[in-house]
Every structure is written in structure tokens, then in C-alpha cells.
Write an enzyme that holds these catalytic residues in place. Structure first.
Site, PDB file in Angstrom:
ATOM      1  N   LYS A  13    -114.221 -45.893  35.415  1.00 28.20           N
ATOM      2  CA  LYS A  13    -113.756 -44.855  35.417  1.00 28.20           C
ATOM      3  C   LYS A  13    -113.607 -44.241  37.211  1.00 28.20           C
ATOM      4  CE  LYS A  13    -118.155 -42.975  34.992  1.00 28.20           C
ATOM      5  NZ  LYS A  13    -119.250 -44.394  34.974  1.00 28.20           N
ATOM      6  N   ARG A  88    -123.564 -35.451  33.939  1.00 25.04           N
ATOM      7  CA  ARG A  88    -124.359 -37.836  33.730  1.00 25.04           C
ATOM      8  C   ARG A  88    -125.316 -36.887  32.464  1.00 25.04           C
ATOM      9  NH1 ARG A  88    -123.268 -41.083  37.452  1.00 25.04           N
ATOM     10  NH2 ARG A  88    -123.596 -43.662  36.739  1.00 25.04           N
ATOM     11  N   ARG A 128    -118.090 -58.073  39.264  1.00 24.50           N
ATOM     12  CA  ARG A 128    -118.818 -57.006  39.951  1.00 24.50           C
ATOM     13  C   ARG A 128    -119.573 -56.879  41.542  1.00 24.50           C
ATOM     14  NH1 ARG A 128    -118.797 -50.201  39.421  1.00 24.50           N
ATOM     15  NH2 ARG A 128    -120.769 -50.452  39.385  1.00 24.50           N
ATOM     16  N   ARG A 134    -123.302 -54.471  45.178  1.00 32.22           N
ATOM     17  CA  ARG A 134    -124.073 -53.317  45.100  1.00 32.22           C
ATOM     18  C   ARG A 134    -125.293 -53.975  44.170  1.00 32.22           C
ATOM     19  NH1 ARG A 134    -121.140 -48.876  42.117  1.00 32.22           N
ATOM     20  NH2 ARG A 134    -123.060 -48.708  40.742  1.00 32.22           N
ATOM     21  N   ARG A 145    -129.668 -49.353  33.525  1.00 29.79           N
ATOM     22  CA  ARG A 145    -128.370 -48.321  33.291  1.00 29.79           C
ATOM     23  C   ARG A 145    -127.297 -47.815  32.159  1.00 29.79           C
ATOM     24  NH1 ARG A 145    -125.504 -50.934  38.118  1.00 29.79           N
ATOM     25  NH2 ARG A 145    -123.516 -49.376  37.945  1.00 29.79           N
TER      26      ARG A 145
HETATM   27  P1  ADP Z   1    -122.145 -46.421  37.678  1.00 29.75           P
HETATM   28  O1  ADP Z   1    -121.066 -45.914  37.062  1.00 29.75           O
HETATM   29  O2  ADP Z   1    -120.906 -47.834  37.422  1.00 29.75           O
HETATM   30  O3  ADP Z   1    -123.408 -46.727  37.155  1.00 29.75           O
HETATM   31  P2  ADP Z   1    -122.221 -44.356  39.956  1.00 29.75           P
HETATM   32  O4  ADP Z   1    -121.192 -45.433  40.935  1.00 29.75           O
HETATM   33  O5  ADP Z   1    -121.427 -43.306  39.069  1.00 29.75           O
HETATM   34  O6  ADP Z   1    -121.660 -45.933  39.029  1.00 29.75           O
HETATM   35  O7  ADP Z   1    -123.166 -44.381  40.221  1.00 29.75           O
HETATM   36  C1  ADP Z   1    -124.544 -45.273  41.258  1.00 29.75           C
HETATM   37  C2  ADP Z   1    -125.820 -45.051  40.827  1.00 29.75           C
HETATM   38  O8  ADP Z   1    -125.628 -43.080  41.600  1.00 29.75           O
HETATM   39  C3  ADP Z   1    -126.503 -44.350  39.306  1.00 29.75           C
HETATM   40  O9  ADP Z   1    -126.945 -44.737  38.983  1.00 29.75           O
HETATM   41  C4  ADP Z   1    -127.493 -42.572  39.500  1.00 29.75           C
HETATM   42  O10 ADP Z   1    -128.457 -43.554  40.035  1.00 29.75           O
HETATM   43  C5  ADP Z   1    -126.212 -42.060  40.985  1.00 29.75           C
HETATM   44  N1  ADP Z   1    -125.323 -40.845  40.191  1.00 29.75           N
HETATM   45  C6  ADP Z   1    -124.629 -40.709  40.327  1.00 29.75           C
HETATM   46  N2  ADP Z   1    -123.684 -39.880  40.397  1.00 29.75           N
HETATM   47  C7  ADP Z   1    -125.068 -39.118  39.557  1.00 29.75           C
HETATM   48  C8  ADP Z   1    -125.516 -38.018  38.324  1.00 29.75           C
HETATM   49  N3  ADP Z   1    -124.284 -37.385  37.932  1.00 29.75           N
HETATM   50  N4  ADP Z   1    -126.917 -37.961  38.268  1.00 29.75           N
HETATM   51  C9  ADP Z   1    -127.850 -38.504  38.819  1.00 29.75           C
HETATM   52  N5  ADP Z   1    -127.510 -39.318  39.588  1.00 29.75           N
HETATM   53  C10 ADP Z   1    -126.344 -39.999  39.375  1.00 29.75           C
END
Ligand code: ADP
Length: 186
Positions: A13, A88, A128, A134, A145
């Protein structure tokens, strides 16, 4: 263009979102990037979110909703934007629809599902982890996740399917191939 990128962690994404930014000249709003920036800067939001993020759980809806609303209210988002990592869960998706209505913005145009199998996702995220370091790219957290994605986020495929906005794109291939598929699908 008001595009939502949907897909598991590691489905691409972020990468494809950047290409869409360049292609359409509209901003991308990534709640994950915004949260990581807040953690790094040590803001109140970052302090609230850090432990939850490190554990691979979703942070509280009101925190991410605040981020999105603030960003969507900026003038450069008035003519379109790309959402990466938001919504999400179904509650966030409903809030988004109401928010656009309240901000007198047109509704979302499309939700693009970047489809990638779990095994490929795990391999990509472990790779990654070596490159970016990370905190949430550790194998047990990665698995969690993916579980959270399947339980909380996957239902959005139906949500946007019912709104006739969902397009599915094969998320395996070169970055160029996948980008071409997205543009085709839009
Ligand atoms: P990935 O898609 O690799 O899990 P992101 O950068 O989108 O990584 O998200 C990393 C973390 O940030 C998630 O695991 C969550 O804890 C938090 N997060 C991001 N976006 C949201 C959201 N819309 N609602 C709740 N938590 C979020």
C-alpha cells in the site's frame, strides 16, 4: 479521485500509494506514517499509541480519526486524496463516510484491494525487518498483525463491495506491473 488502499500489512500500500500520489497529483494520508512520526517526535499522540503499535494491535479509533480529519481538512486534500492504512475496521469506515459528508466532500471513489497471500506477506515483512528495523516487524508481531487484518480489516472488502467501490488487484509482481494493474482497475 478519492482512493482507499486496502490490503494486509506488507501488501504494498505504501509503495503503490506513493506512485498514485505522483500520478494523480493528490496527497496520500497514511495513518501508520503519521503515528510513527508522532512516536518519534514524542507527542502526546505518539506516547498514547506507541505500546499498542509495538504489539501489532490497532490503536484507538479516535486517535486515527483525529489524524485523518485534520489532514482531510487541509486545502490540498479538497480535490482528492489517497488513504493508506485507514479505515482499518468497519467503525472507522462509517466514520469516514460521515466525515466526508460533514466536510462537504464527495464520497470515496474506489477501494483498491491489493491481494497478497499470507505466506508472501510474512516473507516480505521479515525481509523489511532486516532493512528498516521497524519494531513491529518481528515474526510474532507480524503474525499478530495479519490476524488483526483478517479479523478487523478484511470485512471492509464486503463493506466496499456493497458500495460497488471495491476493485481487486493482484499484488504479486513487479512494482510497475502492479501499478499498471491499479491504473487499469481504476
Ligand atoms: P502495516 O500496514 O504494515 O501494518 P501501518 O504503517 O499501516 O503498517 O500501521 C502500523 C501500525 O499503526 C498498526 O499496526 C497500528 O498499530 C497502527 N495503525 C495504523 N493505522 C491505523 C488505523 N487506521 N487504526 C488503528 N491503528 C492503526
Amino acid at each position: 479521485m478519492r482512493i482507499i488502499l486496502l490490503g494486509a500489512p506488507g501488501s504494498g500500500k505504501g509503495t503503490q500509494g506513493e506512485r498514485l500520489v505522483a500520478h494523480f497529483g493528490i496527497p496520500k494520508i497514511s495513518t501508520g506514517d503519521a503515528l510513527r512520526a508522532a512516536v518519534k517526535a514524542g507527542t502526546e499522540l505518539g506516547v498514547k499509541a506507541k505500546a499498542t503499535m509495538d504489539a501489532g494491535k490497532l490503536v484507538a479509533d479516535e486517535l486515527v480519526i483525529g489524524i485523518v480529519e485534520e489532514r482531510l481538512s487541509q486545502p490540498d486534500a479538497a480535490h482528492g486524496f489517497i488513504l493508506d492504512g485507514f479505515p482499518r475496521n468497519t467503525a472507522q469506515a462509517k466514520v469516514l463516510d460521515d466525515m466526508l459528508d460533514r466536510l462537504k466532500q464527495p464520497p470515496m471513489s474506489r477501494a483498491v484491494h491489493l491481494a497478497v497471500e499470507d505466506e508472501e506477506i510474512i516473507a516480505r515483512l521479515l525481509d523489511r525487518a532486516n532493512k528498516e528495523g521497524r519494531v513491529d516487524d518481528k515474526e510474532d508481531v507480524i503474525r499478530h498483525r495479519i490476524e488483526v487484518y483478517n479479523a478487523e480489516t478484511r470485512p471492509l472488502l464486503n463493506f466496499y463491495g456493497h458500495q460497488h467501490k471495491l476493485v481487486k488487484v493482484d499484488g504479486v509482481g513487479t512494482m510497475d506491473e502492479i501499478f499498471a494493474r491499479i491504473i487499469d482497475a481504476l
